[in-house]
Design an enzyme around this catalytic site. Structure first.
Site, short mmCIF file in Angstrom:
data_model
loop_
_atom_site.label_atom_id
_atom_site.label_comp_id
_atom_site.label_asym_id
_atom_site.label_seq_id
_atom_site.Cartn_x
_atom_site.Cartn_y
_atom_site.Cartn_z
N CYS A 105 -3.29 -36.81 12.22
CA CYS A 105 -4.09 -35.60 12.43
C CYS A 105 -4.13 -35.22 13.92
O CYS A 105 -3.12 -34.80 14.47
CB CYS A 105 -5.48 -35.78 11.84
N GLY A 107 -11.74 -30.76 17.54
CA GLY A 107 -11.51 -29.91 18.70
C GLY A 107 -10.07 -29.47 18.91
O GLY A 107 -9.17 -29.79 18.13
N HIS A 136 -3.90 -36.98 6.14
CA HIS A 136 -4.61 -38.26 6.19
C HIS A 136 -4.07 -39.23 5.13
O HIS A 136 -4.48 -39.18 3.97
CB HIS A 136 -6.12 -38.05 5.95
N GLY A 141 -7.44 -27.50 12.11
CA GLY A 141 -7.37 -26.07 12.39
C GLY A 141 -6.30 -25.72 13.39
O GLY A 141 -6.15 -24.56 13.76
N GLY A 147 -9.45 -36.64 14.88
CA GLY A 147 -10.57 -36.26 15.73
C GLY A 147 -10.75 -34.76 15.76
O GLY A 147 -9.93 -34.01 15.19
N GLU A 155 -4.77 -42.30 4.89
CA GLU A 155 -5.85 -43.20 4.46
C GLU A 155 -6.73 -42.53 3.41
O GLU A 155 -7.43 -43.20 2.66
CB GLU A 155 -6.69 -43.63 5.66
#
Length: 357
Positions: free
Chosen positions: A246, A221, A330, A290, A219, A332
């Protein structure tokens, strides 16, 4: 077709002149780059880019058009920067051009920009805010002060969704912070029914669904913004097997009492090397983040399992006493590589051991 001029203006005042495509130029966002050589459709539809202006370092973008079957989620980025935009894609699966897609989504694009020089600026100075505009603004205060907020609320689903298969072996509850669809596909292919729930679902509501395992999704932010989510994950630790990817990796670390920090320019691309500290084997991974977990903040609560081979940052943690493991990359991996797909098998084994116990 003659296209109007557009400008990419950095928070530092640096100006890059280019040509507009997609929606009309008027966007502010956090400027980041991705080194993917392919998979721009997956990049555009990765909810983890919410609130950001994305630079593609690969010079030609749009050459195979837009293919809805390859979408990973909602298109939440604020702008798109490419060196050369292909107006005439060639692919039998293509449904529309990149220009038409960006117009539909209300996302401004700018092409004809020296993306190599732009990327060098970010690598040297770090991630910064920017705007895509028709005229260079005199006042950059709204650009300088911009911050990605309420990211998970924008990226998550608003009601539970079910993804069922014939003859499932397990039931996984996916906490959706902006999940990529290929996480659900992988779980289905590994014999799991999946119930995706909104980001703010409580631990009690999740356990009432009687899951064999819990997936913490990717996700957008700052992970530390999600104090409510962190509190709910803390309640789930050690109750049911958990696998975090993540943002889910970062939220689990925060729930365990650790901390996170913002990286200079992050890891975004399909060529990030990761080393397994237990076996010494290295893998090439897809990444888009980030922020990173501060290893020193966790003490002996977790065991470091994966590190980034380039810079030594945390890429994977095991929580042996809490039936949980997490990775920053990731597995996937849509679009590729598939080197770490075996981690879904590891999650299956964890659920099997939990069930047998």
């Amino acid at each position: 077709m003659t296209r109007p001029k557009a400008y990419l203006v950095l928070a530092t005042g640096d100006v890059f002149e280019g040509v507009s495509f997609g929606a009309e130029p008027d966007a502010v966002g956090e400027l980041v780059f991705t080194t993917n050589m392919c998979g721009y459709i997956e990049t555009l539809t990765d909810p983890s880019y919410a609130g950001q202006i994305v630079i593609q370092t690969f010079p030609l973008i749009g050459n195979y058009g837009i293919i809805p079957e390859d979408f990973e989620g909602s298109c939440l980025l604020h702008g798109y920067v490419v060196r050369e935009y292909c107006e005439t894609p060639s692919n039998f699966r293509s449904a529309q051009t990149l220009d038409a897609f960006l117009k539909e989504q209300g996302i401004p694009g700018i092409c004809g920009v020296d993306t190599r020089a732009l990327t060098r600026i970010i690598r040297e100075s770090g991630v910064m805010n920017a705007c895509i505009c028709q005229e260079v603004p005199q006042d950059l205060s709204n650009v300088v002060n911009y911050r990605v907020t309420d990211a998970c609320a924008r990226a998550s689903i608003t009601a539970a969704e079910s993804y069922r298969i014939d003859h499932p072996d397990y039931h996984v509850v996916l906490m959706d912070f902006g999940a990529k669809k290929n996480i659900i596909r992988e779980l289905n292919q590994h014999g799991c029914d999946v119930t995706a729930v909104p980001y703010n679902t409580t631990a009690e509501e999740i356990l009432a669904l009687k899951p064999d395992g819990i997936m913490l999704s990717n996700g957008p932010g700052d992970p530390a913004d999600n104090t409510g989510v962190i509190a709910e994950i803390r309640k789930l630790f050690g109750v049911v097997p958990m696998f975090g990817i993540c943002l889910g990796h970062q939220l689990a670390a925060l729930a365990a009492g650790g901390s996170t920090y913002k990286m200079k320019y992050g890891h975004r691309g399909a060529n990030q090397p990761v080393t397994d500290t237990e076996t010494g084997r290295s893998f090439i991974t897809t990444q888009n983040h980030g922020y990173a977990v501060d290893l020193a903040s966790l003490g002996d609560v977790a065991k470091v399992r994966m590190i980034n081979t380039n810079d030594g940052t945390c890429e994977g943690l095991d929580y042996p006493d809490r039936n949980c493991f997490t990775v920053q990359f990731h597995p996937e991996a849509c679009a590729g590589p598939k080197d770490t797909e075996f981690l879904f098998d590891r999650f299956i084994r964890l659920m099997e051991e939990y069930r047998n116990a």
